[in-house]
Design a protein around this motif. Structure first.
Motif, mmCIF file in Angstrom:
data_model
loop_
_atom_site.group_PDB
_atom_site.id
_atom_site.type_symbol
_atom_site.label_atom_id
_atom_site.label_comp_id
_atom_site.label_asym_id
_atom_site.label_seq_id
_atom_site.Cartn_x
_atom_site.Cartn_y
_atom_site.Cartn_z
ATOM 1 N N ALA A 107 -10.078 5.494 3.017
ATOM 2 C CA ALA A 107 -8.887 5.810 2.220
ATOM 3 C C ALA A 107 -7.630 5.711 3.067
ATOM 4 O O ALA A 107 -6.601 5.188 2.621
ATOM 5 N N THR A 213 -5.742 8.806 -4.708
ATOM 6 C CA THR A 213 -6.771 9.035 -3.689
ATOM 7 C C THR A 213 -8.190 8.941 -4.248
ATOM 8 O O THR A 213 -9.145 8.858 -3.476
ATOM 9 N N PRO A 222 -9.989 4.061 -2.949
ATOM 10 C CA PRO A 222 -8.915 5.055 -2.883
ATOM 11 C C PRO A 222 -7.678 4.500 -2.188
ATOM 12 O O PRO A 222 -7.775 3.696 -1.265
ATOM 13 N N ASN A 223 -6.506 4.934 -2.651
ATOM 14 C CA ASN A 223 -5.204 4.574 -2.051
ATOM 15 C C ASN A 223 -4.907 3.081 -2.128
ATOM 16 O O ASN A 223 -4.187 2.549 -1.278
#
Length: 254
Positions: A107, A213, A222-223
């Motif tokens: 992430a 996230t 995520p991200n």
């Protein structure tokens, strides 16, 4: 008791776990003397793929084989059932923590890569940036009305990650996508209100205006920064359907 549980676990793994990314090269004449031999190989492969997929490393093949022989041949075990259960719980907790740390590292890597991409992208010709950080480039100007956040829109779109991986496309599905504008990611809700019917715009959506996230399934980490090409085909107004088509059109934000 543990012996029966062990066999059940192995069968379940073989039945429900998908195959991993095996090397496509195989021997021309597999050395299977019987179906039992073949199925035994399949079970071993499925179990290994599962361990590999979960990031389990440092497996002592010799000791694992010893355990298989001890269970299947009813030989004395090196540990009691209680010790094995306790060891399994310890292993499980370590695996969970290892997976958590791996997700955090991934992430963070996606976050940093996304920030770098957006910093470079905003300097390119034709890119405009809103106060929220949403970046967009107009490909085709529209001539119809612009939607409000509570309107319904019909669009065609294609979504990719910054590495070019396509994660979704209404074009490939063969039909436009219709949705209330207040039920999509923030980047869409904001961005489509800058468009008019007939417009085609490319959006570069920061992760905080996308799936953040948590990501989305296995296709959007995520991200992740999301890149969308969106065609606004139709606006269905929810509050004033009788208004003239151009009465709610708004200028594109500068």
């Amino acid at each position: 008791m543990f012996k029966s549980h062990f066999l059940i676990i192995m069968v379940i793994i073989a039945l429900v776990c998908p195959l991993g990314n095996a090397d496509e090269s195989v021997t021309e004449d597999p050395p299977f003397a019987s179906d039992d031999a073949k199925y035994s190989y399949v079970l071993g492969a499925q179990f290994a793929y599962t361990l590999q997929k979960q990031g389990v490393a440092n497996i002592d093949i010799e000791m694992m084989t010893r355990a298989l022989h001890d269970v299947l041949e009813n030989k004395p075990m090196l540990m009691t059932d209680e010790e094995i259960q306790a060891g399994f719980q310890e292993f499980r907790q370590k695996a969970i923590e290892s997976a958590r740390m791996k997700r955090q590292a991934e992430a963070q890597a996606h976050l940093e890569a996304g920030q770098k991409f957006l910093e470079e992208n905003k300097t390119k010709e034709g890119i405009q940036v809103t106060e929220s950080g949403l970046q967009y480039k107009v490909i085709t100007e529209g001539t119809g009305i612009s939607p409000d956040a509570d309107d319904k829109v019909t669009v065609h779109y294609r979504g990719t990650l910054i590495n070019g991986t396509e994660f979704d496309s209404s074009y490939k599905k063969g039909k436009p996508y219709e949705t209330p504008l207040n039920r999509v990611v923030k980047g869409w809700t904001e961005g489509l209100q800058l468009m008019k019917e007939g417009a085609k715009v490319q959006f570069f959506i920061p992760s905080n205006l996308g799936y953040g996230t948590r990501g989305q399934g296995s296709s959007i980490p995520p991200n992740s920064v999301l890149i969308f090409e969106v065609e606004l085909l139709k606006v269905t107004q929810q509050d004033a359907p009788a208004k003239a088509p151009t009465s709610r059109a708004r200028p594109r934000r500068q």
